[in-house]
Design a protein around this motif. Sequence first.
Motif, PDB file in Angstrom:
ATOM      1  N   GLN A  40       0.828  -1.208   0.000  1.00 17.84           N
ATOM      2  CA  GLN A  40       0.000   0.000   0.000  1.00 17.84           C
ATOM      3  C   GLN A  40       0.863   1.259   0.000  1.00 17.84           C
ATOM      4  O   GLN A  40       0.592   2.209  -0.738  1.00 17.84           O
ATOM      5  CB  GLN A  40      -0.937   0.012   1.202  1.00 17.84           C
ATOM      6  CG  GLN A  40      -1.873   1.203   1.194  1.00 17.84           C
ATOM      7  CD  GLN A  40      -2.690   1.284   2.449  1.00 17.84           C
ATOM      8  OE1 GLN A  40      -2.248   1.875   3.424  1.00 17.84           O
ATOM      9  NE2 GLN A  40      -3.864   0.674   2.433  1.00 17.84           N
ATOM     10  N   LEU A  41       1.909   1.262   0.813  1.00 14.38           N
ATOM     11  CA  LEU A  41       2.785   2.433   0.839  1.00 14.38           C
ATOM     12  C   LEU A  41       3.495   2.605  -0.500  1.00 14.38           C
ATOM     13  O   LEU A  41       3.647   3.734  -0.981  1.00 14.38           O
ATOM     14  CB  LEU A  41       3.799   2.330   1.984  1.00 14.38           C
ATOM     15  CG  LEU A  41       4.680   3.559   2.199  1.00 14.38           C
ATOM     16  CD1 LEU A  41       3.847   4.810   2.460  1.00 14.38           C
ATOM     17  CD2 LEU A  41       5.652   3.315   3.353  1.00 14.38           C
ATOM     18  N   LEU A  42       3.883   1.502  -1.135  1.00 21.32           N
ATOM     19  CA  LEU A  42       4.503   1.596  -2.462  1.00 21.32           C
ATOM     20  C   LEU A  42       3.514   2.167  -3.467  1.00 21.32           C
ATOM     21  O   LEU A  42       3.866   3.032  -4.276  1.00 21.32           O
ATOM     22  CB  LEU A  42       5.017   0.226  -2.918  1.00 21.32           C
ATOM     23  CG  LEU A  42       5.663   0.180  -4.305  1.00 21.32           C
ATOM     24  CD1 LEU A  42       6.826   1.158  -4.429  1.00 21.32           C
ATOM     25  CD2 LEU A  42       6.112  -1.251  -4.627  1.00 21.32           C
ATOM     26  N   ALA A  43       2.271   1.714  -3.422  1.00 19.71           N
ATOM     27  CA  ALA A  43       1.247   2.251  -4.326  1.00 19.71           C
ATOM     28  C   ALA A  43       1.077   3.755  -4.116  1.00 19.71           C
ATOM     29  O   ALA A  43       0.984   4.523  -5.081  1.00 19.71           O
ATOM     30  CB  ALA A  43      -0.083   1.524  -4.106  1.00 19.71           C
ATOM     31  N   ARG A  44       1.045   4.179  -2.860  1.00 19.10           N
ATOM     32  CA  ARG A  44       0.904   5.607  -2.567  1.00 19.10           C
ATOM     33  C   ARG A  44       2.127   6.396  -3.034  1.00 19.10           C
ATOM     34  O   ARG A  44       2.000   7.519  -3.540  1.00 19.10           O
ATOM     35  CB  ARG A  44       0.674   5.809  -1.069  1.00 19.10           C
ATOM     36  CG  ARG A  44      -0.672   5.267  -0.611  1.00 19.10           C
ATOM     37  CD  ARG A  44      -0.847   5.340   0.883  1.00 19.10           C
ATOM     38  NE  ARG A  44      -0.752   6.718   1.357  1.00 19.10           N
ATOM     39  CZ  ARG A  44      -0.336   7.055   2.583  1.00 19.10           C
ATOM     40  NH1 ARG A  44      -0.006   6.126   3.457  1.00 19.10           N
ATOM     41  NH2 ARG A  44      -0.298   8.322   2.934  1.00 19.10           N
ATOM     42  N   ALA A  45       3.310   5.819  -2.867  1.00 17.51           N
ATOM     43  CA  ALA A  45       4.533   6.483  -3.333  1.00 17.51           C
ATOM     44  C   ALA A  45       4.512   6.630  -4.852  1.00 17.51           C
ATOM     45  O   ALA A  45       4.860   7.688  -5.390  1.00 17.51           O
ATOM     46  CB  ALA A  45       5.762   5.700  -2.879  1.00 17.51           C
ATOM     47  N   TYR A  46       4.090   5.577  -5.537  1.00 13.99           N
ATOM     48  CA  TYR A  46       3.964   5.665  -6.990  1.00 13.99           C
ATOM     49  C   TYR A  46       2.933   6.730  -7.380  1.00 13.99           C
ATOM     50  O   TYR A  46       3.169   7.531  -8.274  1.00 13.99           O
ATOM     51  CB  TYR A  46       3.543   4.319  -7.580  1.00 13.99           C
ATOM     52  CG  TYR A  46       4.640   3.281  -7.698  1.00 13.99           C
ATOM     53  CD1 TYR A  46       5.966   3.621  -7.918  1.00 13.99           C
ATOM     54  CD2 TYR A  46       4.327   1.926  -7.614  1.00 13.99           C
ATOM     55  CE1 TYR A  46       6.945   2.655  -8.047  1.00 13.99           C
ATOM     56  CE2 TYR A  46       5.298   0.941  -7.749  1.00 13.99           C
ATOM     57  CZ  TYR A  46       6.602   1.319  -7.969  1.00 13.99           C
ATOM     58  OH  TYR A  46       7.570   0.356  -8.104  1.00 13.99           O
ATOM     59  N   PHE A  47       1.772   6.724  -6.720  1.00 14.85           N
ATOM     60  CA  PHE A  47       0.730   7.708  -7.022  1.00 14.85           C
ATOM     61  C   PHE A  47       1.259   9.125  -6.815  1.00 14.85           C
ATOM     62  O   PHE A  47       1.091   9.998  -7.673  1.00 14.85           O
ATOM     63  CB  PHE A  47      -0.500   7.463  -6.148  1.00 14.85           C
ATOM     64  CG  PHE A  47      -1.616   8.439  -6.396  1.00 14.85           C
ATOM     65  CD1 PHE A  47      -2.530   8.225  -7.416  1.00 14.85           C
ATOM     66  CD2 PHE A  47      -1.764   9.570  -5.609  1.00 14.85           C
ATOM     67  CE1 PHE A  47      -3.570   9.124  -7.660  1.00 14.85           C
ATOM     68  CE2 PHE A  47      -2.791  10.475  -5.836  1.00 14.85           C
ATOM     69  CZ  PHE A  47      -3.690  10.248  -6.866  1.00 14.85           C
TER      70      PHE A  47
END
Length: 123
Positions: free
Chosen positions: A41-48
Amino acid sequence: MDLLEEYRRATFFFESGDPLGAARLLEPIVEAEPHNTAVRQLLARAYFNSAQLNGAETQLRALIEHDPSDHYAHHVLGRTLERAGRFREALPHLRLAAAMSSQPDYQEALRRVETWLGKNSEA
């Protein structure tokens, strides 16, 4: 590699406004721990947050595949698709998120995409 320490560093980078740095730290952690939803989830948010929308979409779809009732993942996937201009694809995810949780930002994103689609279907 101490995965917990790397996750803490990545969280610090993310919270300090460096989503690219966070993503670089999180990618090997997700590879080593693919079922760790907090890291993914944190990786997804970082990508976003760093406009790496394809990466965000990939991570969010993996989260939803693992847990279809994850309203936050549906919301962020909807926002990711919205940001990519893929409004029709975003709509079902935003609707699900809004139905599962009455978060004001979920409702706002849903209204925004419905309004955009409504205005553009009239043209």
